[in-house]
Design a protein around this motif. Sequence first.
Motif, mmCIF file in Angstrom:
data_model
loop_
_atom_site.group_PDB
_atom_site.id
_atom_site.type_symbol
_atom_site.label_atom_id
_atom_site.label_comp_id
_atom_site.label_asym_id
_atom_site.label_seq_id
_atom_site.Cartn_x
_atom_site.Cartn_y
_atom_site.Cartn_z
ATOM 1 N N SER A 127 42.604 65.262 37.899
ATOM 2 C CA SER A 127 42.908 64.825 36.538
ATOM 3 C C SER A 127 42.713 63.320 36.424
ATOM 4 O O SER A 127 42.510 62.616 37.424
ATOM 5 C CB SER A 127 44.352 65.182 36.165
ATOM 6 N N GLU A 128 42.798 62.822 35.218
ATOM 7 C CA GLU A 128 42.635 61.390 34.967
ATOM 8 C C GLU A 128 43.761 60.562 35.569
ATOM 9 O O GLU A 128 43.632 59.332 35.693
ATOM 10 C CB GLU A 128 42.547 61.127 33.465
ATOM 11 N N ILE A 230 38.625 59.999 29.949
ATOM 12 C CA ILE A 230 38.635 61.445 29.750
ATOM 13 C C ILE A 230 37.554 62.065 30.615
ATOM 14 O O ILE A 230 36.390 61.651 30.565
ATOM 15 C CB ILE A 230 38.407 61.815 28.263
ATOM 16 N N ASP A 273 39.486 68.123 36.233
ATOM 17 C CA ASP A 273 40.431 68.742 35.303
ATOM 18 C C ASP A 273 40.042 68.271 33.902
ATOM 19 O O ASP A 273 40.079 67.074 33.610
ATOM 20 C CB ASP A 273 41.850 68.292 35.649
ATOM 21 N N ARG A 275 41.323 69.315 30.857
ATOM 22 C CA ARG A 275 42.261 69.656 29.778
ATOM 23 C C ARG A 275 42.458 68.515 28.794
ATOM 24 O O ARG A 275 42.645 68.750 27.591
ATOM 25 C CB ARG A 275 43.599 70.091 30.384
ATOM 26 N N ARG A 276 42.414 67.262 29.273
ATOM 27 C CA ARG A 276 42.604 66.137 28.359
ATOM 28 C C ARG A 276 41.483 66.085 27.310
ATOM 29 O O ARG A 276 41.726 65.697 26.168
ATOM 30 C CB ARG A 276 42.666 64.823 29.134
ATOM 31 N N GLU A 279 42.492 68.372 24.629
ATOM 32 C CA GLU A 279 43.651 67.865 23.884
ATOM 33 C C GLU A 279 43.295 66.697 22.975
ATOM 34 O O GLU A 279 43.762 66.621 21.832
ATOM 35 C CB GLU A 279 44.743 67.430 24.876
ATOM 36 N N ARG A 280 42.471 65.766 23.463
ATOM 37 C CA ARG A 280 42.206 64.538 22.706
ATOM 38 C C ARG A 280 40.925 64.578 21.877
ATOM 39 O O ARG A 280 40.820 63.893 20.860
ATOM 40 C CB ARG A 280 42.164 63.338 23.656
#
Length: 331
Positions: A127-128, A230, A273, A275-276, A279-280
């Motif tokens: 992830s970030e 991202i 990952d 997912r962000r 979401e964004r």
Amino acid sequence: MTSLVVGGSGVIGRRLCERLSRSAVGTIATARTLVDLPAVPGLRWRSVDLATFEDWDELLDGVDTIYHLAWSSIPSSASLDPSRDILENVVGSVRMMEAARRAPGVRIVFASSGGSVYGPADHLPVSELHPTRPLSAYGISKLTVEHYLEKFRLLYGVDGIALRVGNCYGARQHETRGLGAVTLFARAALRGEPLKVFGSGAVVRDFVHVDDVVSAMIAAGTRHNVAGPINIGSGVGHSLMDVIAKLERVVGRRLPIERVAPRQFDVSASVLDIRRADERLGWTPAIDLDLGIEMLLSELRTELDVQCGSLFSSTAIIPSTSTALKVTQEP
């Protein structure tokens, strides 16, 4: 509204220019040399070398969104001459940001590297929030530009975002630069040449089709004041040998392999990952590796004037629903 694509001659830049030209947005694209560039309706080309260009104020006049794709090095060349990598890419990028500071309201979308800024992964997918420990000079420079972009955002209000792109692949990828294992393998397969594999081929990468990357960049360009970084990838890992097996199924034959020594800056596994991004940006990939390979081979057959049988029906159309495998978060 006018978009500026800095570095429009690469695989992502060309596809991005084509997509932008189909909208009501005016588009300017830059390249170091104005040779062998596509004639896209409504697109204006400018000769710009990121390392030496200084007339950013004039170039940014009337521009709303900058897509920053220009980069003169790849991981292997950056490691051979890191000082040149800094001067050409980091300094040039900062000059551009300084001009953007004088042009309020400009949105900057920077193509960073999801495959190199993280370094060895503590866990997958990455992830970030994962620590950034790049092994290559290339990854260090990309991360440095990210930091400058954040500095200009926090101190001066420059509306910038960094997209950490996975291992992008697609037709028209410059094979002379040594980037894009999927594209390099596919071209070699169609030509009947050996596929050059570094080490055992067990390294795992997050391969993402260029059309998905372009969709993510446009989504980032239209959502102002959304911060990064991202990750942009497929969210799924495949080894180089997995890629070769998929190509063999499509072309219907075994492919010869040439083994070469592994590279020191290659991490063993990189899976993002994503997912962000959902979401964004409201973005998810639409093209999984099986479909992407079929699309790639279809385009390369035309490019190379090679006919090759396929176990799948050829297509060059992105499906309206996502075909990508989903991310599974590890504990």
